[in-house]
Design a protein around this motif. Structure first.
Motif, PDB file in Angstrom:
ATOM      1  N   MET A 165      11.064  -1.271 -10.603  1.00 28.07           N
ATOM      2  CA  MET A 165       9.968  -1.084 -10.966  1.00 28.07           C
ATOM      3  C   MET A 165       8.881  -0.700  -9.502  1.00 28.07           C
ATOM      4  O   MET A 165       8.233  -0.162  -9.541  1.00 28.07           O
ATOM      5  N   GLY A 166       9.537  -1.166  -8.317  1.00 28.06           N
ATOM      6  CA  GLY A 166       9.004  -0.770  -6.960  1.00 28.06           C
ATOM      7  C   GLY A 166       9.411   0.499  -6.884  1.00 28.06           C
ATOM      8  O   GLY A 166       8.278   1.034  -6.175  1.00 28.06           O
ATOM      9  N   GLN A 167      10.297   1.038  -7.262  1.00 26.96           N
ATOM     10  CA  GLN A 167      10.650   2.565  -6.911  1.00 26.96           C
ATOM     11  C   GLN A 167       9.525   3.371  -7.737  1.00 26.96           C
ATOM     12  O   GLN A 167       9.127   4.444  -7.177  1.00 26.96           O
ATOM     13  N   LEU A 168       9.553   2.876  -9.011  1.00 29.53           N
ATOM     14  CA  LEU A 168       8.516   3.935  -9.828  1.00 29.53           C
ATOM     15  C   LEU A 168       7.121   3.909  -9.291  1.00 29.53           C
ATOM     16  O   LEU A 168       6.452   4.608  -9.178  1.00 29.53           O
ATOM     17  N   TRP A 169       6.533   2.518  -8.618  1.00 32.02           N
ATOM     18  CA  TRP A 169       5.288   2.229  -8.271  1.00 32.02           C
ATOM     19  C   TRP A 169       5.230   3.348  -6.792  1.00 32.02           C
ATOM     20  O   TRP A 169       4.065   3.974  -6.490  1.00 32.02           O
ATOM     21  N   THR A 170       6.081   3.264  -6.028  1.00 35.29           N
ATOM     22  CA  THR A 170       6.317   4.337  -4.890  1.00 35.29           C
ATOM     23  C   THR A 170       6.146   5.614  -5.152  1.00 35.29           C
ATOM     24  O   THR A 170       5.124   6.406  -4.756  1.00 35.29           O
ATOM     25  N   LEU A 171       6.923   5.885  -6.245  1.00 32.87           N
ATOM     26  CA  LEU A 171       6.647   7.466  -6.793  1.00 32.87           C
ATOM     27  C   LEU A 171       5.556   7.790  -7.151  1.00 32.87           C
ATOM     28  O   LEU A 171       4.953   8.884  -6.793  1.00 32.87           O
ATOM     29  N   ALA A 172       4.684   6.725  -7.950  1.00 31.70           N
ATOM     30  CA  ALA A 172       3.424   6.987  -8.649  1.00 31.70           C
ATOM     31  C   ALA A 172       2.379   7.235  -7.418  1.00 31.70           C
ATOM     32  O   ALA A 172       1.437   7.989  -7.356  1.00 31.70           O
ATOM     33  N   THR A 173       2.607   6.227  -6.290  1.00 30.45           N
ATOM     34  CA  THR A 173       1.703   6.525  -5.360  1.00 30.45           C
ATOM     35  C   THR A 173       1.675   7.898  -4.218  1.00 30.45           C
ATOM     36  O   THR A 173       0.741   8.343  -3.682  1.00 30.45           O
ATOM     37  N   TYR A 174       2.998   8.319  -4.498  1.00 31.12           N
ATOM     38  CA  TYR A 174       3.186   9.562  -3.518  1.00 31.12           C
ATOM     39  C   TYR A 174       2.552  10.685  -4.405  1.00 31.12           C
ATOM     40  O   TYR A 174       2.034  11.631  -3.821  1.00 31.12           O
ATOM     41  N   ILE A 175       2.814  10.743  -5.775  1.00 29.01           N
ATOM     42  CA  ILE A 175       2.252  11.764  -6.586  1.00 29.01           C
ATOM     43  C   ILE A 175       0.880  11.619  -6.442  1.00 29.01           C
ATOM     44  O   ILE A 175       0.038  12.631  -6.340  1.00 29.01           O
ATOM     45  N   HIS A 176       0.117  10.429  -6.438  1.00 30.54           N
ATOM     46  CA  HIS A 176      -1.239  10.300  -6.621  1.00 30.54           C
ATOM     47  C   HIS A 176      -1.824  10.810  -5.230  1.00 30.54           C
ATOM     48  O   HIS A 176      -3.019  11.516  -4.934  1.00 30.54           O
ATOM     49  N   SER A 177      -1.212  10.564  -3.945  1.00 23.18           N
ATOM     50  CA  SER A 177      -1.539  11.163  -2.884  1.00 23.18           C
ATOM     51  C   SER A 177      -1.439  12.445  -2.472  1.00 23.18           C
ATOM     52  O   SER A 177      -2.199  13.216  -1.946  1.00 23.18           O
ATOM     53  N   LEU A 178      -0.579  13.217  -3.214  1.00 23.25           N
ATOM     54  CA  LEU A 178      -0.342  14.702  -3.222  1.00 23.25           C
ATOM     55  C   LEU A 178      -1.108  15.195  -4.287  1.00 23.25           C
ATOM     56  O   LEU A 178      -1.487  16.591  -4.000  1.00 23.25           O
ATOM     57  N   ALA A 179      -1.763  14.721  -5.157  1.00 21.31           N
ATOM     58  CA  ALA A 179      -2.473  15.287  -6.202  1.00 21.31           C
ATOM     59  C   ALA A 179      -3.830  15.758  -5.656  1.00 21.31           C
ATOM     60  O   ALA A 179      -4.421  17.218  -5.852  1.00 21.31           O
ATOM     61  N   GLY A 180      -4.362  14.965  -4.506  1.00 23.68           N
ATOM     62  CA  GLY A 180      -5.657  15.831  -4.030  1.00 23.68           C
ATOM     63  C   GLY A 180      -5.560  16.892  -3.418  1.00 23.68           C
ATOM     64  O   GLY A 180      -6.139  17.860  -3.495  1.00 23.68           O
ATOM     65  N   PRO A 181      -4.697  16.833  -2.184  1.00 21.17           N
ATOM     66  CA  PRO A 181      -4.505  18.158  -1.641  1.00 21.17           C
ATOM     67  C   PRO A 181      -4.140  19.418  -2.596  1.00 21.17           C
ATOM     68  O   PRO A 181      -4.477  20.448  -2.206  1.00 21.17           O
ATOM     69  N   VAL A 182      -3.040  19.100  -3.554  1.00 24.51           N
ATOM     70  CA  VAL A 182      -2.812  19.952  -4.109  1.00 24.51           C
ATOM     71  C   VAL A 182      -3.836  20.851  -4.924  1.00 24.51           C
ATOM     72  O   VAL A 182      -4.003  21.736  -5.125  1.00 24.51           O
TER      73      VAL A 182
END
Length: 141
Positions: free
Chosen positions: A1-18
């Protein structure tokens, strides 16, 4: 579950600049190369509104830091501005920015414009802006 949360956090932080920079940059280049003017207006309006949003965000940063969902609200707003199907940037520019410019810089008696979106009103606005820029250039010399 921790890896999924980390992946979601990375995607969320990349969504803005993209969404705010990469896609609009790509779409702006395509709009410049296309023969139509409709997409040019959409992307010019986007960059005007994005600049205004960024400046407002810089000024209000101490207040916005207290709003935990500000980044998500900003992502939704920018998604509405960016998505070509919604044409949010062109809508905001047509309904608010252009109307305010016409009201401020044109005397209604001298320039009776019923439809602010007509080609005639756009031409008058551009002529006015060009004449002011050329006057400034003459004063600087």
């Amino acid at each position: 579950m921790g890896q999924l949360w980390t992946l979601a956090t990375y995607i969320h932080s990349l969504a803005g600049p993209v969404m705010m920079l990469v896609y609009p940059l790509y779409a702006s280049i395509q709009a410049i190369e296309s023969p139509t003017k409709v997409d040019d207006e959409q992307w010019l309006a986007y960059w005007i509104l994005y600049s205004f949003l960024t400046l407002t965000e810089m000024v209000l940063e101490p207040v916005l830091n207290w709003i935990p969902i500000w980044y998500d609200i900003k992502l939704l707003l920018v998604a509405w501005l960016v998505l070509p199907q919604l044409r949010g940037a062109a809508f905001i520019y047509d309904k608010f920015v252009r109307e305010k410019l016409l009201m401020k810089y044109f005397d209604s008696a001298a320039y009776p414009v019923k439809d602010h979106n007509s080609p005639n009103s756009k031409k008058k606005l551009m002529d006015f802006m060009k004449s002011n820029t050329s006057k400034k250039g003459e004063q600087d010399e």
